[in-house]
Design a protein around this motif. Structure first.
Motif, PDB file in Angstrom:
ATOM      1  N   TYR A 362       3.318   5.876   3.606  1.00 48.10           N
ATOM      2  CA  TYR A 362       2.949   6.972   2.704  1.00 48.10           C
ATOM      3  C   TYR A 362       2.779   8.262   3.511  1.00 48.10           C
ATOM      4  O   TYR A 362       2.380   8.232   4.674  1.00 48.10           O
ATOM      5  CB  TYR A 362       1.596   6.670   2.029  1.00 48.10           C
ATOM      6  CG  TYR A 362       1.553   5.410   1.217  1.00 48.10           C
ATOM      7  CD1 TYR A 362       1.774   5.431  -0.156  1.00 48.10           C
ATOM      8  CD2 TYR A 362       1.262   4.186   1.832  1.00 48.10           C
ATOM      9  CE1 TYR A 362       1.706   4.263  -0.906  1.00 48.10           C
ATOM     10  CE2 TYR A 362       1.204   3.010   1.094  1.00 48.10           C
ATOM     11  CZ  TYR A 362       1.424   3.062  -0.270  1.00 48.10           C
ATOM     12  OH  TYR A 362       1.362   1.908  -1.003  1.00 48.10           O
ATOM     13  N   ILE A 364       0.730  11.651   4.235  1.00 48.46           N
ATOM     14  CA  ILE A 364      -0.619  12.195   4.086  1.00 48.46           C
ATOM     15  C   ILE A 364      -0.582  13.656   4.547  1.00 48.46           C
ATOM     16  O   ILE A 364      -0.448  13.933   5.737  1.00 48.46           O
ATOM     17  CB  ILE A 364      -1.646  11.426   4.964  1.00 48.46           C
ATOM     18  CG1 ILE A 364      -1.650   9.936   4.622  1.00 48.46           C
ATOM     19  CG2 ILE A 364      -3.049  12.026   4.821  1.00 48.46           C
ATOM     20  CD1 ILE A 364      -2.217   9.585   3.265  1.00 48.46           C
ATOM     21  N   VAL A 375       1.041   7.174   6.980  1.00 46.40           N
ATOM     22  CA  VAL A 375       0.199   6.000   7.105  1.00 46.40           C
ATOM     23  C   VAL A 375       1.002   4.803   6.609  1.00 46.40           C
ATOM     24  O   VAL A 375       1.662   4.858   5.573  1.00 46.40           O
ATOM     25  CB  VAL A 375      -1.156   6.151   6.378  1.00 46.40           C
ATOM     26  CG1 VAL A 375      -0.980   6.338   4.895  1.00 46.40           C
ATOM     27  CG2 VAL A 375      -2.063   4.969   6.653  1.00 46.40           C
ATOM     28  N   LEU A 377       0.770   1.002   5.481  1.00 40.41           N
ATOM     29  CA  LEU A 377      -0.235   0.048   5.006  1.00 40.41           C
ATOM     30  C   LEU A 377       0.390  -1.297   4.695  1.00 40.41           C
ATOM     31  O   LEU A 377       1.501  -1.366   4.172  1.00 40.41           O
ATOM     32  CB  LEU A 377      -0.885   0.550   3.714  1.00 40.41           C
ATOM     33  CG  LEU A 377      -1.864   1.705   3.773  1.00 40.41           C
ATOM     34  CD1 LEU A 377      -2.411   1.951   2.376  1.00 40.41           C
ATOM     35  CD2 LEU A 377      -2.988   1.403   4.735  1.00 40.41           C
TER      36      LEU A 377
ATOM     37  N   PRO B  68      -7.666  14.301   4.794  1.00 37.98           N
ATOM     38  CA  PRO B  68      -6.772  13.182   5.115  1.00 37.98           C
ATOM     39  C   PRO B  68      -7.512  11.866   5.274  1.00 37.98           C
ATOM     40  O   PRO B  68      -7.020  10.815   4.863  1.00 37.98           O
ATOM     41  CB  PRO B  68      -6.130  13.621   6.439  1.00 37.98           C
ATOM     42  CG  PRO B  68      -6.148  15.102   6.391  1.00 37.98           C
ATOM     43  CD  PRO B  68      -7.428  15.462   5.674  1.00 37.98           C
ATOM     44  N   GLN B  71      -8.323  10.590   1.877  1.00 36.15           N
ATOM     45  CA  GLN B  71      -7.089  10.219   1.196  1.00 36.15           C
ATOM     46  C   GLN B  71      -6.619   8.833   1.644  1.00 36.15           C
ATOM     47  O   GLN B  71      -6.226   8.004   0.839  1.00 36.15           O
ATOM     48  CB  GLN B  71      -6.027  11.263   1.523  1.00 36.15           C
ATOM     49  CG  GLN B  71      -5.048  11.427   0.410  1.00 36.15           C
ATOM     50  CD  GLN B  71      -4.259  12.691   0.568  1.00 36.15           C
ATOM     51  OE1 GLN B  71      -4.618  13.562   1.364  1.00 36.15           O
ATOM     52  NE2 GLN B  71      -3.198  12.810  -0.186  1.00 36.15           N
ATOM     53  N   VAL B  72      -6.684   8.590   2.959  1.00 38.35           N
ATOM     54  CA  VAL B  72      -6.298   7.267   3.460  1.00 38.35           C
ATOM     55  C   VAL B  72      -7.321   6.224   2.994  1.00 38.35           C
ATOM     56  O   VAL B  72      -6.956   5.104   2.643  1.00 38.35           O
ATOM     57  CB  VAL B  72      -6.169   7.267   5.001  1.00 38.35           C
ATOM     58  CG1 VAL B  72      -5.882   5.862   5.506  1.00 38.35           C
ATOM     59  CG2 VAL B  72      -5.075   8.217   5.448  1.00 38.35           C
ATOM     60  N   LEU B  75      -6.357   5.475  -0.532  1.00 34.66           N
ATOM     61  CA  LEU B  75      -5.062   4.796  -0.554  1.00 34.66           C
ATOM     62  C   LEU B  75      -5.214   3.337  -0.109  1.00 34.66           C
ATOM     63  O   LEU B  75      -4.715   2.421  -0.764  1.00 34.66           O
ATOM     64  CB  LEU B  75      -4.109   5.541   0.389  1.00 34.66           C
ATOM     65  CG  LEU B  75      -2.642   5.171   0.340  1.00 34.66           C
ATOM     66  CD1 LEU B  75      -2.047   5.530  -1.016  1.00 34.66           C
ATOM     67  CD2 LEU B  75      -1.899   5.905   1.447  1.00 34.66           C
ATOM     68  N   GLN B  79      -4.406   0.144  -2.203  1.00 35.27           N
ATOM     69  CA  GLN B  79      -3.134  -0.513  -1.896  1.00 35.27           C
ATOM     70  C   GLN B  79      -3.229  -1.629  -0.875  1.00 35.27           C
ATOM     71  O   GLN B  79      -2.337  -2.468  -0.815  1.00 35.27           O
ATOM     72  CB  GLN B  79      -2.122   0.525  -1.371  1.00 35.27           C
ATOM     73  CG  GLN B  79      -1.784   1.619  -2.362  1.00 35.27           C
ATOM     74  CD  GLN B  79      -1.075   1.085  -3.588  1.00 35.27           C
ATOM     75  OE1 GLN B  79      -0.584  -0.044  -3.604  1.00 35.27           O
ATOM     76  NE2 GLN B  79      -1.042   1.864  -4.653  1.00 35.27           N
ATOM     77  N   HIS B  80      -4.248  -1.603  -0.022  1.00 38.56           N
ATOM     78  CA  HIS B  80      -4.219  -2.569   1.072  1.00 38.56           C
ATOM     79  C   HIS B  80      -4.394  -3.992   0.549  1.00 38.56           C
ATOM     80  O   HIS B  80      -5.193  -4.245  -0.331  1.00 38.56           O
ATOM     81  CB  HIS B  80      -5.303  -2.265   2.113  1.00 38.56           C
ATOM     82  CG  HIS B  80      -5.074  -2.994   3.397  1.00 38.56           C
ATOM     83  ND1 HIS B  80      -5.457  -4.294   3.600  1.00 38.56           N
ATOM     84  CD2 HIS B  80      -4.460  -2.607   4.526  1.00 38.56           C
ATOM     85  CE1 HIS B  80      -5.091  -4.664   4.812  1.00 38.56           C
ATOM     86  NE2 HIS B  80      -4.485  -3.661   5.398  1.00 38.56           N
TER      87      HIS B  80
END
Lengths: 440, 420
Positions: A362, A364, A375, A377, B68, B71-72, B75, B79-80
């Motif tokens: 993705y 960022i 990133v 994942l 950031p 955001q991670v 995310l 999603q993980h």
């Protein structure tokens, strides 16, 4: 004014000041006490909370927004490190990137997920007009060691005699400890014609260790994902190097020509194929099977998907064997496992890598940077047609045979030789009744 | 009546001022200097003021956009791949460790969550139930720096340099040193199985499992022995809280006996408090710098010997090996620099940084966490660093595994010859 009045007004003013200050503190720290909603800190970029329930990490974000929890422990350490660390105060952006990497790799305990800062985003160099080049090596993180899975044919890495299983401990004298695979690949790549020095540690079969520095010139590494040739007696070997955007078309072109030759037998060579794009898998497997399940995916937040044979194969009846080694990973393992599960082809070679996770990359955006960070994942897993998760397990070959470094040096390939003999003698189906159980 | 209105006016005024305060704090905190609640996306942070020309001395604040990270966070949360019993605290702790280790590119700074911190502070006190090994992360491998003598680990044949791969069959990949220690420690009398990889001097690799029964490890820091002929050996295991007083007792006894030679055994001593090192150096060196500390940003602080050494002038040799680290390298390095002692044995570990431990209260946790931050690099009196390179012994003597198993000690034997 009497002393009494002065004292009184002093007290009143102090009282008012205290009232104002406590108001400020309550308004700032605990707005919920006076019925005010916490100000929007903008922590939820997507703004959607619909799926937060039962997801502790999302619930935490909502509580943080409402001021019910704090992130203070993080900031306490941040402040301590910025004022006390030998290299204080550090670069705030690098600290944030470090925190993101730590979140993924320590927090989720996942060596595959990684964060790549904007300056290492491969698009950056391309945008600067520098032609990007690499050395043609596929890497992975095993036991936290940066390990070579495969080298591409005729690549600088192959010419420098890097082998599957080699551990790279430094890149241009920078230790790879703590480096993500993504970051390592970004550092190995660089401008065309420049050199990169790797420190390579190899565990030899007699149990001894060999260490050396290798300096390799970067070249434009062509993604030739497929090659094939005829071995004689109507037997064709198809070598798949990788699974990428070009694989599907290259496969279709090759298969068209090979089908016209009506081959007696096919050797599908998946050795040192680290996988990649899962897309071409269905088409490749469908050329050898009339029907059945190929693999299943389980991805968080999505329905499980079963990927089945399309039923338009070119080589449904053609005798087939598959070659594997420890560099056979991911999408290549899906192909091998499907053909083996349906007793279509025996596996010749050595135990495969055992990578069963699905990853997605993705963008960022980062404030003040032209290019986004990336990133990667781990978002799910794939299971074999038999419902097995191969992660850390791999596929056991029916015939265990290896190409030693010595063989490679002398251009010998006993694995291919063995496969050829099996097809010529027509014994490729002998393996299916005797094999006990599943990969373990 | 008039009084009533006066009181009412006061109350209204008070309420109004309070409300104004609430409003300021809520809506315009930045106007009164309260910008940094730090739950926000934009964060004020220390930054080097490179424009001033005094880059290393002056620091200013700068805002960075922390979006950031969040955001991670979001995310990954969405999603993980689903983790079993994922704890938000572990994510925060992971982010903190990443900030320290990747952000400062420094493997020796780390955050210790409350449960792990308890273990670490037991260590510095010197008593716990375990197997008796000192561990360090070396090139990503959990490596035994030193098996403590007379402990279950030593009896089971574990050696300095052995790498631990598994604990009770589970891989310890991705665990920090202290998390691994937490698994290895346990109730007295229970057993733990360690999966070991050993690389011997001829570079052969062997892998095997060792079962060890846990016992109370009471780390006695200082142990001395009369070797006859006026020779005394002093073995120091670590530099813990009680090491200095144990040392003083040993030195008092030995110095009263008018020693002709001293063997200071710092093998498998992984270090501890810096003050302990200065204390030891002072015993042998009459005057001068004991340790030089560079706290970065131009801040240098030298520690000097006390000048009341009881063993000044007594011939001394120091035994070292690759388990000699940190504070014990300070002692060995200083004695080597002043020409007071020769080092005998193998090249030392090479840890040239100092960590300070800071306690942190975690809301909702009974025990405190702590953070270890690398605050300084240290140098020997002659301004040598040991970082990565270690100290080269003056006389190199290796102990083979066969000798170790026969309980022979060629290093000690060589030292006896030398000091005589």
């Amino acid at each position: 004014m009497s002393t009494k009045n002065i004292a009184l007004s002093f007290i009143s003013f102090s009282l008012l000041a205290v009232l104002f200050a406590s108001g400020v503190i309550i308004g700032f720290k605990k707005p919920s006490l006076v019925g005010l909603a916490a100000p929007d800190a903008g922590l939820l970029p997507s703004g959607s909370l619909a799926d937060a329930e039962g997801n502790p990490a999302l619930e935490y974000l909502i509580k943080l927004e409402k001021g019910e929890v704090t992130f203070d422990t993080f900031w306490d350490v941040w402040d301590l490190a910025q004022t006390k660390h030998y290299s204080r105060p550090g670069d705030a952006k690098q600290l944030m990137y470090g925190a993101i990497n730590g979140l993924l790799r320590f927090g989720y305990q996942d060596p595959y997920s990684a964060f790549l800062p904007p300056e290492l985003n491969p698009h950056v160099e391309e945008a600067l007009g520098k032609e990007q080049a690499g050395i043609g090596v596929e890497l992975d993180s095993q036991n936290t060691n940066l390990t070579v899975i495969a080298t591409l044919p005729n690549s600088p890495a192959q010419q420098a005699k890097l082998l599957t299983g080699d551990v790279i401990t430094s890149i241009d004298h920078q230790p790879t400890e703590g480096m993500s695979v993504l970051e390592a690949i970004a550092k190995i790549r660089g401008a065309l014609g420049t050199e990169v020095t790797l420190h390579v540690v190899r565990l030899l079969s007699d149990g001894t260790i060999e260490e050396r520095d290798v300096t390799i010139a970067r070249k434009a590494v062509e993604s030739q994902s497929l090659s094939w040739r005829e071995l004689g007696q109507g037997i064709v070997v198809i070598r798949l190097n990788t699974f990428d955007a070009t694989t599907r078309v290259q496969w279709q072109n090759a298969v068209g020509v090979i089908a016209d030759m009506d081959p007696v037998g096919i050797i599908l060579d998946l050795r040192s194929n680290p996988g990649g794009d899962i897309g071409p898998v269905q088409g490749i497997v469908s050329d050898f099977l009339s029907d059945g399940l190929i693999y299943k995916t389980q991805i968080k937040g999505r329905d499980d998907v079963e990927v089945r044979v399309t039923g338009e194969g070119h080589f449904i009846e053609t005798p087939l064997v598959v070659l594997t080694n420890t560099g056979t990973a991911s999408a290549a393992e899906i192909v091998a496992s499907a053909l083996r599960s349906h007793e279509r082809a025996p596996l010749i070679g050595s135990l495969t890598f055992g990578k069963g996770v699905l990853q997605e990359v993705y963008d960022i955006p980062v404030d003040g940077e032209l290019h986004p960070a990336l990133v990667s994942l781990v978002i799910g897993k794939w299971l074999t047609a038999d419902g097995i998760w191969l992660q850390g397990i791999g596929l056991v070959p029916d015939v265990a045979i290896e190409q030693t470094p010595d063989d490679i040096e002398n251009d010998r390939d006993p694995v291919l030789q063995k496969a050829y003999e099996i097809l010529v003698s027509g014994t490729q189906t002998d393996f299916f009744d005797t094999r006990a159980g599943e990969a373990a | 009546m008039k009084k009533f209105f006066l009181v009412l006016a006061c109350v209204v005024l008070g309420a109004g001022v309070f409300a104004a305060g609430v409003w300021m704090g809520y809506a315009h905190p930045e106007q009164i200097g309260l910008t940094d609640s730090r739950n926000n996306r934009t964060v004020k942070t220390l930054t080097k003021n490179t424009a001033s020309g005094l880059a290393s001395l002056e620091t200013t604040y700068e805002e960075i956009d922390f979006a950031p990270f969040w955001q991670v966070w979001e995310l990954a949360a969405r999603q993980h791949l689903e983790e079993e019993d994922l704890q938000t605290a572990d994510l925060i702790y992971g982010a903190i460790n990443g900030m320290l280790q990747f952000g400062f590119k420094d493997q020796f700074s780390s955050f210790l969550p409350p449960d792990v911190n308890e273990i670490a502070s037991d260590d510095l006190k010197g008593k716990f139930s375990g197997v008796g090994i000192e561990l360090e992360m070396q090139e990503g491998d959990l490596t035994i720096v030193a098996p403590l003598s007379d402990t279950p680990a030593a009896k089971a044949g574990l050696l300095a340099g052995d790498v631990i791969r598994t604990v009770d069959g589970d891989s310890i990949e991705d665990l920090t040193v202290l998390e691994a220690v937490e698994l290895i420690r346990g109730s007295i009398g229970t057993t733990v199985t360690l999966g070991i990889t050993r690389i011997t001097d001829d570079r052969k690799v062997s892998e095997f499992d060792v079962e060890v029964t846990r016992d109370i490890i009471d780390v006695e820091s200082v142990k001395w022995e009369d070797r006859g002929d006026g020779m005394y050996s002093i073995k120091v295991r670590n530099f813990a809280a009680d090491t200095m007083s144990e040392w003083d007792r040993a030195v008092d006894a030995i110095s009263a006996a008018r020693p002709r030679g001293i063997i200071l055994d710092l093998r498998n001593n992984a270090g501890g408090y810096v003050t302990g090192a200065v204390h030891f150096i002072s015993e042998f060196v009459p005057s001068g710098v004991a340790v030089r500390q560079d706290f970065g940003a131009g801040e240098v602080k030298n520690l000097y010997v006390y000048g009341d050494g009881k063993l000044v002038g007594v011939p001394v040799v120091v035994l070292v090996n690759r388990g000699t680290a940190s504070a014990s390298e300070m002692v060995a390095g200083a004695l080597q620099d002043y020409g007071v002692a020769k080092l005998i044995g193998e090249r030392t570990f090479g840890k040239g940084v100092l960590q300070e431990i800071f306690d942190l209260e975690i809301p909702g946790e009974a025990q405190s966490a702590s953070v270890r931050i690398v605050t300084a690099r240290w140098y020997t009196p002659k301004e040598r660093t040991v970082e990565f390179v270690g100290l080269q012994p003056d006389i190199e003597v290796k102990t083979t595994i066969e000798q170790y198993e026969r309980e022979e000690d060629p290093v000690l034997e060589r030292a006896m010859e030398e000091v005589r």
